[in-house]
Design an enzyme around this catalytic site. Structure first.
Site, PDB file in Angstrom:
ATOM      1  N   VAL A 139       1.045  -1.331   0.019  1.00  0.00           N
ATOM      2  CA  VAL A 139       0.070   0.097  -0.046  1.00  0.00           C
ATOM      3  C   VAL A 139       0.695   0.851   0.016  1.00  0.00           C
ATOM      4  O   VAL A 139       0.887   1.889  -0.688  1.00  0.00           O
ATOM      5  CB  VAL A 139      -0.635  -0.415   1.596  1.00  0.00           C
TER       6      VAL A 139
ATOM      7  N   PRO B 294      11.268   0.037   8.512  1.00  0.00           N
ATOM      8  CA  PRO B 294      12.242  -0.503   8.435  1.00  0.00           C
ATOM      9  C   PRO B 294      12.631  -1.720   7.508  1.00  0.00           C
ATOM     10  O   PRO B 294      13.629  -2.285   7.356  1.00  0.00           O
ATOM     11  CB  PRO B 294      11.958  -1.473  10.338  1.00  0.00           C
TER      12      PRO B 294
ATOM     13  N   PRO C   5     -13.602   2.330 -42.525  1.00  0.00           N
ATOM     14  CA  PRO C   5     -14.013   2.384 -43.530  1.00  0.00           C
ATOM     15  C   PRO C   5     -15.075   3.004 -43.902  1.00  0.00           C
ATOM     16  O   PRO C   5     -15.888   3.158 -45.004  1.00  0.00           O
ATOM     17  CB  PRO C   5     -14.795   0.329 -44.055  1.00  0.00           C
TER      18      PRO C   5
ATOM     19  N   ASP D 259     -11.707  14.467 -44.608  1.00  0.00           N
ATOM     20  CA  ASP D 259     -12.669  13.463 -45.913  1.00  0.00           C
ATOM     21  C   ASP D 259     -13.067  13.208 -46.420  1.00  0.00           C
ATOM     22  O   ASP D 259     -14.345  13.018 -45.371  1.00  0.00           O
ATOM     23  CB  ASP D 259     -11.209  12.305 -46.328  1.00  0.00           C
TER      24      ASP D 259
ATOM     25  N   LYS E 105     -12.475  14.763 -51.967  1.00  0.00           N
ATOM     26  CA  LYS E 105     -13.205  14.740 -52.484  1.00  0.00           C
ATOM     27  C   LYS E 105     -14.461  14.479 -53.367  1.00  0.00           C
ATOM     28  O   LYS E 105     -14.574  13.294 -52.792  1.00  0.00           O
ATOM     29  CB  LYS E 105     -11.859  13.767 -53.320  1.00  0.00           C
TER      30      LYS E 105
ATOM     31  N   GLY F 263     -10.741   8.332 -44.249  1.00  0.00           N
ATOM     32  CA  GLY F 263     -10.978   7.090 -44.563  1.00  0.00           C
ATOM     33  C   GLY F 263     -10.352   5.580 -44.034  1.00  0.00           C
ATOM     34  O   GLY F 263      -8.975   6.267 -44.448  1.00  0.00           O
ATOM     35  N   GLY F 264     -10.290   4.856 -42.837  1.00  0.00           N
ATOM     36  CA  GLY F 264      -9.443   3.308 -43.452  1.00  0.00           C
ATOM     37  C   GLY F 264      -8.583   3.822 -42.491  1.00  0.00           C
ATOM     38  O   GLY F 264      -8.679   4.413 -41.979  1.00  0.00           O
ATOM     39  N   ASP F 265      -7.245   3.331 -42.524  1.00  0.00           N
ATOM     40  CA  ASP F 265      -5.896   3.206 -42.247  1.00  0.00           C
ATOM     41  C   ASP F 265      -5.240   4.616 -42.305  1.00  0.00           C
ATOM     42  O   ASP F 265      -4.987   5.064 -43.825  1.00  0.00           O
ATOM     43  CB  ASP F 265      -4.945   2.562 -42.217  1.00  0.00           C
TER      44      ASP F 265
ATOM     45  N   MET G 213      -9.032   2.222 -55.578  1.00  0.00           N
ATOM     46  CA  MET G 213      -9.343   3.426 -56.685  1.00  0.00           C
ATOM     47  C   MET G 213      -8.949   2.364 -58.049  1.00  0.00           C
ATOM     48  O   MET G 213      -8.657   3.475 -58.548  1.00  0.00           O
ATOM     49  CB  MET G 213      -7.876   4.556 -56.279  1.00  0.00           C
TER      50      MET G 213
HETATM   51  N1  SAH Z   1      -6.974   5.374 -46.272  1.00  0.00           N
HETATM   52  C1  SAH Z   1      -7.697   4.120 -46.770  1.00  0.00           C
HETATM   53  C2  SAH Z   1      -7.723   4.455 -47.982  1.00  0.00           C
HETATM   54  C3  SAH Z   1      -7.418   5.805 -49.027  1.00  0.00           C
HETATM   55  S1  SAH Z   1      -7.867   5.834 -51.224  1.00  0.00           S
HETATM   56  C4  SAH Z   1      -8.027   2.788 -46.627  1.00  0.00           C
HETATM   57  O1  SAH Z   1      -7.285   2.454 -45.590  1.00  0.00           O
HETATM   58  O2  SAH Z   1      -8.880   2.296 -46.770  1.00  0.00           O
HETATM   59  C5  SAH Z   1      -9.310   5.099 -50.757  1.00  0.00           C
HETATM   60  C6  SAH Z   1      -9.728   4.106 -51.716  1.00  0.00           C
HETATM   61  O3  SAH Z   1     -10.021   3.094 -50.515  1.00  0.00           O
HETATM   62  C7  SAH Z   1     -11.046   3.841 -52.546  1.00  0.00           C
HETATM   63  O4  SAH Z   1     -10.883   4.969 -53.635  1.00  0.00           O
HETATM   64  C8  SAH Z   1     -11.428   2.538 -52.028  1.00  0.00           C
HETATM   65  O5  SAH Z   1     -11.106   1.919 -53.325  1.00  0.00           O
HETATM   66  C9  SAH Z   1     -10.775   2.408 -51.030  1.00  0.00           C
HETATM   67  N2  SAH Z   1     -12.586   2.660 -50.056  1.00  0.00           N
HETATM   68  C10 SAH Z   1     -12.279   3.566 -48.486  1.00  0.00           C
HETATM   69  N3  SAH Z   1     -13.341   3.526 -48.620  1.00  0.00           N
HETATM   70  C11 SAH Z   1     -14.101   2.343 -48.749  1.00  0.00           C
HETATM   71  C12 SAH Z   1     -15.087   1.882 -48.434  1.00  0.00           C
HETATM   72  N4  SAH Z   1     -16.404   1.848 -47.467  1.00  0.00           N
HETATM   73  N5  SAH Z   1     -15.776   0.825 -49.619  1.00  0.00           N
HETATM   74  C13 SAH Z   1     -14.913   0.249 -50.540  1.00  0.00           C
HETATM   75  N6  SAH Z   1     -13.757   0.747 -50.819  1.00  0.00           N
HETATM   76  C14 SAH Z   1     -13.266   1.799 -50.045  1.00  0.00           C
END
Ligand code: SAH
Length: 410
Positions: free
Chosen positions: A22, A42, A173, A196, A218, A249-251, A329
């Protein structure tokens, strides 16, 4: 009655009487906040030996005495003898020094709260009636969960001095519940969100009005904001002392230009944190029931983008069937890529799956083969965003059991 207070302990003398676990916890917590901790006992348990070895606390190797209390701002009585603890607390009270009796509230004049912290805030829980540390800790744990999952608004209400920071957040996604807990917490701390078009954009609608949202995504028929301009915006916002979430989006580091943004921030001395995200490259196929690897079918994945002709390595994956090819893409260049693959000798029967708007309500999957996919995509009016998967794991029925393991389902 109990009044909850935040004590500024940095550089101040604190006495911890006792050498057990403690005492070790209290000493470590106090030293962690910069207090000058003296432990009188101690014998020391292992954790205290380590703390002393790390020069985080000073050790006086004997039983505690009244003179030890002299000069301390705060006293913790945590010996294994309740009478000694009470006595230490009494010595403290005589000198109008606050004291905590680890063995219970009696004699002590202060209580240690169960604490948690997030986003530059500390939250403490103490019982106001008879001490109930177990209950305080349980409530603290629940508060910690809520704080960390980003359910609470943690934004600073006053402009901070000095530069702010940038958090590059991978939002997944698109489905909000595929954002990570860390991503949610970053949003709960953001003063400004630079977003984005792809990703969990629906989450933005629930942000408080005070949070500025800058859309740099975009969109069809609209000029996208050039990358240099995005870099300039996030740097400039952080220089105003704000917490900037760059929501992607995504990573952030998979075709997300997160690396360029991190470099731009660092070049201006702005701290950057990266929150990894669930990438559509793997999540879109998964959501549609297409594993990017599958034991006995495909043991590697090649992820690339659809801009320009396919690389020899990407072609090799499909022609040899050595890896699953995942194209981001790639909708507008599908016909060229299919022609390239067939011309290089890929089997016309190679399965293809196209997953549009994965994890959103309008998600749709088109299945075909290299021979038929261009027509099928045209007929279905497939459009971006979509992930294209080419290879044996994209075969319909792979997960039915019969395709991969004919014996399994009898
Ligand atoms: N950083 C993102 C990718 C960015 S590039 C990742 O890791 O997911 C953008 C592309 O990601 C899109 O043109 C498509 O090919 C894909 N994408 C992103 N979100 C999507 C979704 N919900 N469904 C399908 N494709 C997706």
């Amino acid at each position: 009655m109990t009044l909850l207070m935040g004590l500024e302990v940095e550089g101040r003398d604190v006495l911890v009487a006792g050498g057990g676990p403690v005492a070790a916890r209290r000493a470590a917590a106090l030293a962690g906040q910069g207090a000058r901790v003296t432990v009188v006992a101690p014998q020391l348990c292992e954790d205290l030996v380590d703390l002393v070895a790390a020069a985080q606390a000073r050790w006086v190797d004997r039983e505690v005495r009244e003179a030890d209390v002299e000069g301390a701002w705060l006293v913790h009585a945590a010996t294994d003898d309740p009478r000694v603890n009470e006595e230490v607390c009494r010595w403290a009270t005589e000198r109008r020094t606050w004291s905590v009796n680890a063995g219970g509230a009696s004699a002590g004049t202060a209580r240690t709260p169960a604490t948690t912290s997030a986003g530059g805030l500390a939250v403490g829980v103490v019982s106001t009636g008879s001490p109930d540390p177990g209950r305080a800790a349980a409530v603290r744990d629940q508060l910690a969960t809520v704080l960390h999952e980003g359910a609470l608004d943690l934004r600073a209400r006053r402009r901070r001095a000095g530069p702010g920071r940038v958090v590059l957040v991978g939002g997944g996604p698109g489905a909000e519940d595929l954002m990570t807990v860390r991503a949610r917490r970053a949003l709960a701390e953001a003063d400004v969100v630079v977003t984005d078009r792809l990703g969990p954009v629906t989450a933005l609608a629930r942000l408080p009005e005070t949070v500025e949202v800058i859309d740099v995504g975009k969109a069809p028929g609209r000029h996208s904001v050039p990358q240099d301009e995005i870099n300039r915006i996030i740097v400039e916002q952080a220089q105003r002392g704000r917490t900037v979430v760059r929501l992607k989006g995504g990573d952030p580091f998979l075709f997300g230009r997160g690396g360029e943004e991190a470099i731009a921030c660092r070049a201006h001395g702005i701290p950057v944190e990266v929150v990894p995200g669930v990438s559509s490259a793997i999540a879109a196929p998964a959501a549609a029931g297409v594993p990017v690897t599958h034991r006995g079918t495909s043991a590697s994945v090649h992820i690339t983008h659809g801009h320009g002709p396919l690389s020899p390595q990407a072609i090799h994956c499909v022609v040899r069937g050595s890896a699953t090819l995942v194209l981001l893409m790639g909708v507008s260049t599908l016909a060229e890529h299919v022609a390239q693959l067939l011309a290089a000798g890929a089997s016309a029967d190679t399965p293809v799956a196209i997953v549009e708007r994965a994890t959103l309500e309008s998600e749709r999957t088109t299945r075909a083969t290299l021979a038929t996919v261009v027509g099928a995509a045209q007929e279905a009016a497939v459009e971006a965003p979509a992930v294209i998967v080419i290879g044996a794991t994209a075969a319909e029925g792979l997960l039915e059991g019969s395709a991969a393991n004919p014996g399994a389902c009898g």
